[in-house]
Design a protein around this motif. Sequence first.
Motif, PDB file in Angstrom:
ATOM      1  N   SER A  18       0.808  -1.220   0.000  1.00 30.88           N
ATOM      2  CA  SER A  18       0.000   0.000   0.000  1.00 30.88           C
ATOM      3  C   SER A  18       0.845   1.275   0.000  1.00 30.88           C
ATOM      4  CB  SER A  18      -0.963   0.002   1.184  1.00 30.88           C
ATOM      5  OG  SER A  18      -0.238  -0.074   2.397  1.00 30.88           O
ATOM      6  N   ASP A  19       2.056   1.220   0.552  1.00 31.48           N
ATOM      7  CA  ASP A  19       2.929   2.391   0.582  1.00 31.48           C
ATOM      8  C   ASP A  19       4.050   2.311  -0.443  1.00 31.48           C
ATOM      9  OD1 ASP A  19       1.510   3.602   2.666  1.00 31.48           O
ATOM     10  OD2 ASP A  19       2.634   2.474   4.171  1.00 31.48           O
ATOM     11  N   SER A  20       3.967   1.353  -1.336  1.00 32.69           N
ATOM     12  CA  SER A  20       5.032   1.142  -2.313  1.00 32.69           C
ATOM     13  C   SER A  20       4.865   2.031  -3.539  1.00 32.69           C
ATOM     14  CB  SER A  20       5.041  -0.318  -2.778  1.00 32.69           C
ATOM     15  OG  SER A  20       5.343  -1.174  -1.711  1.00 32.69           O
ATOM     16  N   GLU A  21       5.990   2.366  -4.127  1.00 34.01           N
ATOM     17  CA  GLU A  21       5.980   3.063  -5.411  1.00 34.01           C
ATOM     18  C   GLU A  21       5.920   1.995  -6.493  1.00 34.01           C
ATOM     19  OE1 GLU A  21       8.659   6.312  -7.760  1.00 34.01           O
ATOM     20  OE2 GLU A  21       9.724   4.777  -6.651  1.00 34.01           O
ATOM     21  N   PHE A  22       5.064   2.186  -7.468  1.00 30.80           N
ATOM     22  CA  PHE A  22       4.942   1.255  -8.572  1.00 30.80           C
ATOM     23  C   PHE A  22       5.658   1.815  -9.782  1.00 30.80           C
ATOM     24  CE2 PHE A  22       1.267   0.322  -5.929  1.00 30.80           C
ATOM     25  CZ  PHE A  22       1.395  -1.051  -5.774  1.00 30.80           C
ATOM     26  N   ILE A  23       6.476   0.979 -10.386  1.00 31.34           N
ATOM     27  CA  ILE A  23       7.223   1.377 -11.571  1.00 31.34           C
ATOM     28  C   ILE A  23       6.896   0.379 -12.674  1.00 31.34           C
ATOM     29  CG2 ILE A  23       9.510   1.764 -12.568  1.00 31.34           C
ATOM     30  CD1 ILE A  23      10.487   2.196  -9.642  1.00 31.34           C
ATOM     31  N   VAL A  24       6.442   0.879 -13.793  1.00 30.34           N
ATOM     32  CA  VAL A  24       6.145   0.038 -14.941  1.00 30.34           C
ATOM     33  C   VAL A  24       7.276   0.211 -15.944  1.00 30.34           C
ATOM     34  CG1 VAL A  24       4.563  -0.362 -16.866  1.00 30.34           C
ATOM     35  CG2 VAL A  24       3.654   0.217 -14.606  1.00 30.34           C
ATOM     36  N   VAL A  25       7.877  -0.902 -16.321  1.00 34.43           N
ATOM     37  CA  VAL A  25       8.932  -0.904 -17.326  1.00 34.43           C
ATOM     38  C   VAL A  25       8.397  -1.653 -18.533  1.00 34.43           C
ATOM     39  CG1 VAL A  25      11.284  -1.600 -17.872  1.00 34.43           C
ATOM     40  CG2 VAL A  25      10.710  -0.927 -15.535  1.00 34.43           C
ATOM     41  N   SER A  26       8.408  -0.999 -19.672  1.00 34.99           N
ATOM     42  CA  SER A  26       7.871  -1.639 -20.876  1.00 34.99           C
ATOM     43  C   SER A  26       8.513  -1.064 -22.118  1.00 34.99           C
ATOM     44  CB  SER A  26       6.357  -1.437 -20.952  1.00 34.99           C
ATOM     45  OG  SER A  26       5.847  -1.951 -22.154  1.00 34.99           O
ATOM     46  N   ASN A  27       8.702  -1.928 -23.066  1.00 37.44           N
ATOM     47  CA  ASN A  27       9.170  -1.498 -24.369  1.00 37.44           C
ATOM     48  C   ASN A  27       8.056  -1.644 -25.403  1.00 37.44           C
ATOM     49  OD1 ASN A  27      11.249  -0.458 -25.981  1.00 37.44           O
ATOM     50  ND2 ASN A  27      11.724  -2.484 -26.772  1.00 37.44           N
ATOM     51  N   LEU A  36      -3.688   5.463 -16.163  1.00 38.62           N
ATOM     52  CA  LEU A  36      -2.795   5.115 -15.060  1.00 38.62           C
ATOM     53  C   LEU A  36      -2.033   6.315 -14.505  1.00 38.62           C
ATOM     54  CD1 LEU A  36      -1.340   1.754 -16.366  1.00 38.62           C
ATOM     55  CD2 LEU A  36      -3.047   2.084 -14.596  1.00 38.62           C
ATOM     56  N   ASN A  37      -2.123   7.458 -15.153  1.00 34.08           N
ATOM     57  CA  ASN A  37      -1.407   8.645 -14.693  1.00 34.08           C
ATOM     58  C   ASN A  37      -1.807   9.048 -13.280  1.00 34.08           C
ATOM     59  OD1 ASN A  37       0.248   8.978 -16.893  1.00 34.08           O
ATOM     60  ND2 ASN A  37      -1.168  10.330 -17.953  1.00 34.08           N
ATOM     61  N   ALA A  38      -3.061   8.915 -12.939  1.00 33.53           N
ATOM     62  CA  ALA A  38      -3.541   9.325 -11.624  1.00 33.53           C
ATOM     63  C   ALA A  38      -3.148   8.354 -10.520  1.00 33.53           C
ATOM     64  CB  ALA A  38      -5.064   9.482 -11.654  1.00 33.53           C
ATOM     65  N   THR A  39      -2.629   7.193 -10.870  1.00 34.41           N
ATOM     66  CA  THR A  39      -2.287   6.195  -9.861  1.00 34.41           C
ATOM     67  C   THR A  39      -0.925   6.431  -9.230  1.00 34.41           C
ATOM     68  OG1 THR A  39      -1.321   4.699 -11.496  1.00 34.41           O
ATOM     69  CG2 THR A  39      -3.671   4.411 -11.002  1.00 34.41           C
ATOM     70  N   GLY A  40      -0.146   7.372  -9.763  1.00 37.89           N
ATOM     71  CA  GLY A  40       1.182   7.641  -9.221  1.00 37.89           C
ATOM     72  C   GLY A  40       2.232   6.639  -9.673  1.00 37.89           C
ATOM     73  N   VAL A  41       1.944   5.906 -10.700  1.00 41.93           N
ATOM     74  CA  VAL A  41       2.877   4.923 -11.232  1.00 41.93           C
ATOM     75  C   VAL A  41       3.999   5.631 -11.981  1.00 41.93           C
ATOM     76  CG1 VAL A  41       3.116   3.053 -12.918  1.00 41.93           C
ATOM     77  CG2 VAL A  41       1.141   3.119 -11.418  1.00 41.93           C
ATOM     78  N   LYS A  42       5.214   5.182 -11.746  1.00 42.58           N
ATOM     79  CA  LYS A  42       6.370   5.712 -12.473  1.00 42.58           C
ATOM     80  C   LYS A  42       6.533   4.895 -13.753  1.00 42.58           C
ATOM     81  CE  LYS A  42      11.373   6.253 -12.079  1.00 42.58           C
ATOM     82  NZ  LYS A  42      12.545   5.971 -11.236  1.00 42.58           N
ATOM     83  N   TRP A  43       6.833   5.554 -14.843  1.00 40.83           N
ATOM     84  CA  TRP A  43       6.952   4.914 -16.148  1.00 40.83           C
ATOM     85  C   TRP A  43       8.411   4.928 -16.603  1.00 40.83           C
ATOM     86  CZ3 TRP A  43       4.761   2.043 -19.702  1.00 40.83           C
ATOM     87  CH2 TRP A  43       5.226   2.104 -21.006  1.00 40.83           C
ATOM     88  N   VAL A  44       8.924   3.780 -16.981  1.00 44.43           N
ATOM     89  CA  VAL A  44      10.256   3.688 -17.567  1.00 44.43           C
ATOM     90  C   VAL A  44      10.117   2.912 -18.866  1.00 44.43           C
ATOM     91  CG1 VAL A  44      12.599   2.801 -17.309  1.00 44.43           C
ATOM     92  CG2 VAL A  44      11.408   3.762 -15.325  1.00 44.43           C
ATOM     93  N   LYS A  45      10.456   3.560 -19.971  1.00 42.34           N
ATOM     94  CA  LYS A  45      10.365   2.896 -21.272  1.00 42.34           C
ATOM     95  C   LYS A  45      11.724   2.320 -21.633  1.00 42.34           C
ATOM     96  CE  LYS A  45       9.075   3.574 -26.110  1.00 42.34           C
ATOM     97  NZ  LYS A  45       9.116   2.191 -26.349  1.00 42.34           N
ATOM     98  N   GLY A  46      11.697   1.074 -22.041  1.00 35.82           N
ATOM     99  CA  GLY A  46      12.930   0.442 -22.480  1.00 35.82           C
ATOM    100  C   GLY A  46      12.821  -1.061 -22.419  1.00 35.82           C
ATOM    101  N   PRO A  47      13.744  -1.728 -23.070  1.00 46.59           N
ATOM    102  CA  PRO A  47      13.722  -3.189 -23.072  1.00 46.59           C
ATOM    103  C   PRO A  47      14.194  -3.763 -21.740  1.00 46.59           C
ATOM    104  CG  PRO A  47      15.555  -2.362 -24.380  1.00 46.59           C
ATOM    105  CD  PRO A  47      14.770  -1.174 -23.923  1.00 46.59           C
ATOM    106  N   LEU A  48      13.468  -4.731 -21.240  1.00 42.94           N
ATOM    107  CA  LEU A  48      13.821  -5.349 -19.959  1.00 42.94           C
ATOM    108  C   LEU A  48      15.114  -6.140 -20.027  1.00 42.94           C
ATOM    109  CD1 LEU A  48      10.360  -6.625 -18.715  1.00 42.94           C
ATOM    110  CD2 LEU A  48      11.802  -4.915 -17.631  1.00 42.94           C
ATOM    111  N   ASN A  49      15.536  -6.522 -21.200  1.00 44.01           N
ATOM    112  CA  ASN A  49      16.747  -7.319 -21.302  1.00 44.01           C
ATOM    113  C   ASN A  49      18.011  -6.468 -21.386  1.00 44.01           C
ATOM    114  OD1 ASN A  49      16.247  -6.372 -23.861  1.00 44.01           O
ATOM    115  ND2 ASN A  49      16.799  -8.270 -24.897  1.00 44.01           N
ATOM    116  N   GLN A  50      17.877  -5.167 -21.166  1.00 40.84           N
ATOM    117  CA  GLN A  50      19.043  -4.290 -21.104  1.00 40.84           C
ATOM    118  C   GLN A  50      19.190  -3.770 -19.677  1.00 40.84           C
ATOM    119  OE1 GLN A  50      18.863  -1.215 -24.071  1.00 40.84           O
ATOM    120  NE2 GLN A  50      18.975  -2.685 -25.759  1.00 40.84           N
ATOM    121  N   TRP A  51      20.360  -4.006 -19.111  1.00 43.58           N
ATOM    122  CA  TRP A  51      20.578  -3.647 -17.720  1.00 43.58           C
ATOM    123  C   TRP A  51      20.377  -2.156 -17.466  1.00 43.58           C
ATOM    124  CZ3 TRP A  51      19.830  -5.758 -13.484  1.00 43.58           C
ATOM    125  CH2 TRP A  51      20.310  -5.199 -12.312  1.00 43.58           C
TER     126      TRP A  51
END
Length: 113
Positions: A18-27, A36-51
């Motif tokens: 409930s107190d966690s930050e959610f981060i969505v990573v997607s390419n 989903l903007n109102a949910t406070g989710v952080k967005w990171v665009k990129g391939p998951l197979n790249q460190w």
Amino acid sequence: EVYLRALIEQLSNDSRYSDSEFIVVSNTMEALPQSLNATGVKWVKGPLNQWETLEKADVVHADAVFLIAPSSSDTDFDSFSMDIIDHLRDRGCKAYIVAEVVHDDNDALLKRR
């Protein structure tokens, strides 16, 4: 989008997250869906197979990581998940990791990681 929103809402209602930050990573999505903007989710665009993408999302310090297949017919996703989990664990990630399994035969393999 509907599935992701439902997952985030369900996790937000769980006291462990409930107190966690959610981060969505997607390419596969160009941007975080408007709903989903109102949910406070952080967005990171990129391939998951790249460190670099995982570092940008600070996945190593996450409390939990959820790996969701882009499609229920993605035959490579289980191997992809195992690879990511191994990389995360090698870098000291202590997160609770949930990985969707596309092929039931791979369930035991993923659980060992």
